[in-house]
Design a protein around this motif. Structure first.
Motif, PDB file in Angstrom:
ATOM      1  N   ASP A 156       0.856  -1.179   0.000  1.00  0.00           N
ATOM      2  CA  ASP A 156       0.000   0.000   0.000  1.00  0.00           C
ATOM      3  C   ASP A 156       0.893   1.230   0.000  1.00  0.00           C
ATOM      4  OD1 ASP A 156      -0.873   1.151   3.098  1.00  0.00           O
ATOM      5  OD2 ASP A 156       0.314  -0.677   2.878  1.00  0.00           O
ATOM      6  N   VAL A 161       1.748   5.608   0.235  1.00  0.00           N
ATOM      7  CA  VAL A 161       1.515   6.938   0.800  1.00  0.00           C
ATOM      8  C   VAL A 161       2.171   7.914  -0.167  1.00  0.00           C
ATOM      9  CG1 VAL A 161       2.092   8.504   2.701  1.00  0.00           C
ATOM     10  CG2 VAL A 161       1.564   6.098   3.177  1.00  0.00           C
ATOM     11  N   HIS A 165      -3.380  10.360   0.263  1.00  0.00           N
ATOM     12  CA  HIS A 165      -3.683   8.967  -0.045  1.00  0.00           C
ATOM     13  C   HIS A 165      -3.268   8.687  -1.489  1.00  0.00           C
ATOM     14  CE1 HIS A 165      -6.189   5.408  -1.015  1.00  0.00           C
ATOM     15  NE2 HIS A 165      -5.721   5.066   0.180  1.00  0.00           N
ATOM     16  N   GLU A 195      -6.520   7.109  -7.303  1.00  0.00           N
ATOM     17  CA  GLU A 195      -5.862   8.420  -7.510  1.00  0.00           C
ATOM     18  C   GLU A 195      -5.075   8.436  -8.822  1.00  0.00           C
ATOM     19  OE1 GLU A 195      -5.870   6.898  -4.536  1.00  0.00           O
ATOM     20  OE2 GLU A 195      -7.105   8.371  -3.469  1.00  0.00           O
TER      21      GLU A 195
END
Ligand code: F6P
Length: 341
Positions: A33, A35, A51, A56
Motif C-alpha cells: 500500500d 503513501v 492517499h 488516484e
C-alpha cells in the motif's frame, strides 16, 4: 509493505506516468500500500502526505506535472532536516521510499540511502543530464516542443530576413539545444559545454544571410561566451545552490544586431518545455521505469536507481547516477557543427 512516493525538483512530463506504474505494479503484483508525499522532500520533512492508490492514478498517464506536487526542498540544508525526515517516515509507517527526481532529488536519496533509508530512485529531468541512463523521461517531450518552435520560427525569420535566437533549457548540459537544433535544422547551436566566440557566431550569421536564408540560433540557457559567465536572471541561490539562469537569448540577439546590423529577435521557450502532456516515448519510458522501481522495492534492492540501457530498463547504484553529470561530448557537438552557417 507500505511504500512512500515523492516527486522532487523541476517538474517534467511523465512524472504521473511513473507514479501510476509504481502504484499499479506495487498494488497489483506485490500487495503494497502507498503513501504519497507532497512537494518533493518537503513532504517527508513536514509530514505532508496524501492517499495514493489505484483510484488516484486513474486518468493521469497523459497528464503533465505531478499529482504529488514538487519542490526544491533539501533536507540536508536544514538544521535537523534529516532527523525530521526519518521521524516522519517512521510515523507514517513507511518501509520503503520511491524518489522520482533529477540530480538534486536523487542526490538527497543517495545520501539517505547511505544512512540506511530504504530508497529506490527514478531519474527524471527534461535536461537529460543524469549519468547512468541513456535517456531520462521528459527530455523527448521537451525536444519535440523546441523542435516545433524552431520549425515555426524558420518561416517568420525568412519572411523578415531576421536572425531568430531560441533560448532553451539546459543549465549545465546542452542536450535539448543539441537534439532540437539538429532536428530543427538550426544554423548555430550554443551549449554550456562549448563556450562560444561571438565573432564566430556573427561570421556564421552573415554567411547564412549570403545564401538568402535567415539564421536560427538555438542556445541553452547555461551557455557562456568564451570571455564571460552564464547569464544570470537572479543572483539568489536555491536550496541546492543553483542560480536562476536566463537572458542569454536576449543578450545574443542584441550583440548580433549591434555587430552585423541585421535585425535580431529572441524567443525564450522556458517552462513551455516542461508543461503539458508527455510524448508517447516519454510515457513508454516513464511507465517502464515505474514498473522496475516497484519491482526493485519488492526485491529489497535499495540504494538503486532505474535506468535505460539500450532498450532494457536496469537497476544501477544511485551513486553512479548522481556522481557526475552527463554532458555533450565534443564529438556529439561536432555533428551539429556540420550544419552551422
Ligand atoms: O532542472 C531542469 C530545469 O529545467 C533547468 O534546465 C532549468 O534551469 C530549471 O529546471 C528551471 O526550473 P525552475 O524555474 O523550476 O527553477
Amino acid at each position: 509493505m507500505r511504500v512512500g512516493v515523492l516527486t522532487g525538483g523541476g517538474d517534467c512530463p511523465g512524472l504521473n506516468a511513473v507514479i501510476r506504474a509504481v502504484v499499479r505494479r506495487g498494488v497489483g503484483q506485490h500487495g503494497f500500500d502507498f503513501v504519497g508525499f507532497r512537494d518533493g522532500w518537503r513532504g517527508p520533512l513536514e509530514g505532508l502526505t496524501m492517499h495514493l492508490g489505484i483510484e488516484e492514478c486513474r486518468g493521469i498517464l497523459p497528464r503533465g506535472g505531478t499529482i504529488l506536487g514538487s519542490s526544491r526542498t533539501n533536507p540536508f540544508a536544514i538544521d535537523g532536516g534529516v532527523e525530521r525526515v526519518r521521524e516522519n517516515l517512521a510515523a507514517a509507517g513507511i518501509d520503503a521510499l520511491v524518489a522520482i527526481g533529477g540530480e538534486d532529488t536523487l542526490g538527497v536519496a543517495t545520501r539517505l540511502a547511505e544512512l540506511g533509508v530504504a530508497v529506490v530512485g527514478v531519474p527524471k529531468t527534461i535536461d537529460n543530464d543524469l549519468s547512468g541512463t541513456d535517456f531520462t523521461f521528459g527530455f523527448d517531450t521537451a525536444v519535440n516542443i523546441a523542435t516545433e518552435a524552431i520549425d515555426r520560427l524558420h518561416t517568420t525569420a525568412e519572411s523578415h530576413h531576421r536572425v531568430l535566437v531560441v533560448e532553451v533549457m539546459g543549465r549545465h548540459a546542452g542536450w535539448i539545444a543539441l537534439h532540437a537544433g539538429i532536428a530543427g535544422g538550426a544554423s548555430i547551436v550554443l551549449i554550456p559545454e562549448q563556450p562560444y566566440d561571438i565573432d564566430e557566431v556573427c561570421r556564421l550569421v552573415e554567411r547564412r544571410f549570403r545564401s538568402e536564408y535567415a539564421p536560427i540560433i538555438v542556445v541553452s540557457e547555461g551557455a557562456t561566451a568564451r570571455e564571460g559567465d552564464a547569464t544570470l536572471q537572479e543572483a539568489e541561490l536555491d536550496a541546492f545552490g543553483h542560480v536562476r539562469l536566463g537572458g542569454i537569448g536576449d543578450r545574443l540577439a542584441r550583440q548580433i544586431e549591434e555587430r552585423t546590423g541585421k535585425e535580431a529577435r529572441s524567443v525564450v521557450l522556458g517552462h513551455i518545455q516542461r508543461g503539458g502532456t508527455p510524448s508517447a516515448f516519454d510515457r513508454w519510458l516513464a511507465t517502464r521505469m515505474g514498473l522496475q522501481a516497484a519491482d526493485a522495492v519488492a526485491d529489497g534492492d535499495f540504494g538503486t536507481m532505474t535506468a535505460l540501457r539500450g532498450t532494457a530498463i536496469v537497476r544501477i547504484p544511485l551513486a553512479e547516477a548522481t556522481g557526475e553529470l552527463k554532458l555533450v561530448s565534443p564529438q556529439e557537438y561536432a555533428e551539429a557543427q556540420v550544419f552551422f552557417g
